[in-house]
Scaffold this active site. Structure first.
Site, PDB file in Angstrom:
ATOM      1  N   CYS A  14       1.009  -1.387   0.341  1.00  0.00           N
ATOM      2  CA  CYS A  14      -0.032   0.256  -0.007  1.00  0.00           C
ATOM      3  C   CYS A  14       1.085   1.417  -0.007  1.00  0.00           C
ATOM      4  CB  CYS A  14      -0.741   0.423   1.499  1.00  0.00           C
ATOM      5  SG  CYS A  14      -2.094  -1.358   1.719  1.00  0.00           S
ATOM      6  N   HIS A  63      -9.363   3.638  -2.069  1.00  0.00           N
ATOM      7  CA  HIS A  63      -7.483   2.713  -2.124  1.00  0.00           C
ATOM      8  C   HIS A  63      -7.515   1.883  -2.650  1.00  0.00           C
ATOM      9  CE1 HIS A  63      -4.246   1.311  -0.053  1.00  0.00           C
ATOM     10  NE2 HIS A  63      -4.515   0.808   1.021  1.00  0.00           N
TER      11      HIS A  63
END
Length: 378
Positions: A89, A333
């Site tokens: 991420c 996201h």
């Protein structure tokens, strides 16, 4: 010996963030990323043959060198190389960190950020054993067993250990959506967004995501847990990137920008990856010679409300200061791009709208890592 050069971000752009299998369901990574790279050149007036490198973060494929493919799709000359980064991420922010390091080492112009297409990511399988059928897996391991927990479970446990109640999580998630909706309706995101396929707005922000509505949702990852679909981020598609240049190039362009003061990358226990941003923030601020109280704009990746609140509590940071115009809980996201989205948001706030001087971006990553960056408007 080569002199120290101050890297400066002079342009920042992103696509709208699309919920997986919705607005951008048919767009591949290079189709998402190429328009953003082109936009950076258009916004600065830079020529493609001036670019020293393109660095993009990506997590889920399709494999190969996504940055090189995206650069060529954007029409950059064949002489411009590309590097793809996977720090899960944190990949997009790690890519910008690497770009800053290249500029410190002598490069003059680097385009950096991240791209993710969860919608078109290839299915993967373990090879068959003893004639059995291949077994599909959803993700590669983050860490050796037994510390390789799914993100939802790991962050539910983190929230419980930090004493973050369900009510706080739902209130934070509701506020993120309310802030993003207000920003969207006020046109705050318009200048940073590169429209794609007639889409010019983020998919996910929703009016009416009240605490009362969120309180009705069931725990998503464990019995009696506090993390739900409503106080978690969405799986998303999108791309974001910035132009990192030397001080000399910035002076030639005669434009304002964000000077990269300091960066930090740290590790934590892989079973609690969500707190990875905490030591990264401490180290980046120390290297920048700044305190949290001095920072005007703070963008932390909101993977889970409980995770962000646990990190804020550990940092001694008022959560109301985080993501003033909504974060990943509301926007979504897109894993490999999310760290770059944070920097685009800082650029919008500090440079485009001149709302302060110092900014902080930080993100946690699977495997127990964190990346943070401190920037200064110049």
């Amino acid at each position: 010996m080569m002199s120290q050069v101050s890297p400066v971000i002079v342009a920042a752009a992103r696509t709208p963030i699309g919920t997986a299998d919705h607005a951008f369901a048919s767009l591949t990574v290079e189709q998402l990323g190429a328009p953003v790279l082109r936009s950076l050149l258009d916004r600065t007036g830079l020529n493609g043959d001036e670019v020293d490198d393109v660095i993009l973060g990506n997590c889920m494929g399709p494999g190969g060198n996504v940055a090189r493919l995206t650069a060529l799709t954007a029409g950059l000359p064949a002489g411009v190389p590309g590097l793809t980064v996977d720090r899960q991420c944190a990949s997009g922010l790690a890519a910008i960190d690497l770009a800053a390091q290249l500029v410190r080492g002598g490069a003059r112009i680097v385009l950096a950020g991240g791209v993710e297409s969860a919608s078109t990511a290839p299915w993967r399988s373990w090879p068959p054993v003893d004639g059995a059928e291949p077994v599909r897996y959803q993700r590669a391991p983050f860490a050796p067993a037994p510390e390789d927990l799914d993100m939802g479970l790991a962050n539910d446990l983190l929230a419980a250990e930090a004493g973050v109640a369900r009510e706080r999580q739902d209130a934070y998630a509701a506020r993120s959506h309310a802030r993003a909706v207000a920003a969207q309706q006020g046109g705050v995101f318009d200048a940073e967004i590169v429209p794609l396929a007639t889409v010019s707005r983020d998919d996910r922000p929703r009016a009416g995501f009240t605490e009362q509505r969120l309180a009705r949702l069931r725990p998503a990852f464990r019995a009696r847990g506090t993390v739900t679909a409503g106080n978690s981020c969405g799986i998303s598609d999108g791309a974001a990137a910035v132009a990192v240049v030397s001080r000399e190039v910035q002076e030639r362009l005669a434009v304002p920008g964000l000077r990269v003061l300091a960066t930090a990358t740290t590790g934590v226990m892989p079973s609690r990856p969500g707190r990875g941003l905490v030591p990264a923030v401490h180290l980046a601020l120390e290297r920048a010679g700044a305190s949290l109280d001095q920072v005007d704009a703070i963008e932390l990746n909101e993977a889970f409300a409980g995770q962000i609140l646990a990190c804020c509590d550990e940092l001694g940071l008022d959560p109301a200061r985080v993501c003033a115009e909504g974060g990943a809980l509301a926007l979504g996201h897109p894993w490999g791009a999310s760290g770059a989205v944070l920097v685009v948001r800082l650029f919008s706030r500090l440079v485009t709208r001149n709302q302060g001087r110092l900014g902080l971006a930080a993100i946690a990553a699977g495997g127990g890592m964190g990346v943070a960056m401190v920037v200064e408007r110049c």
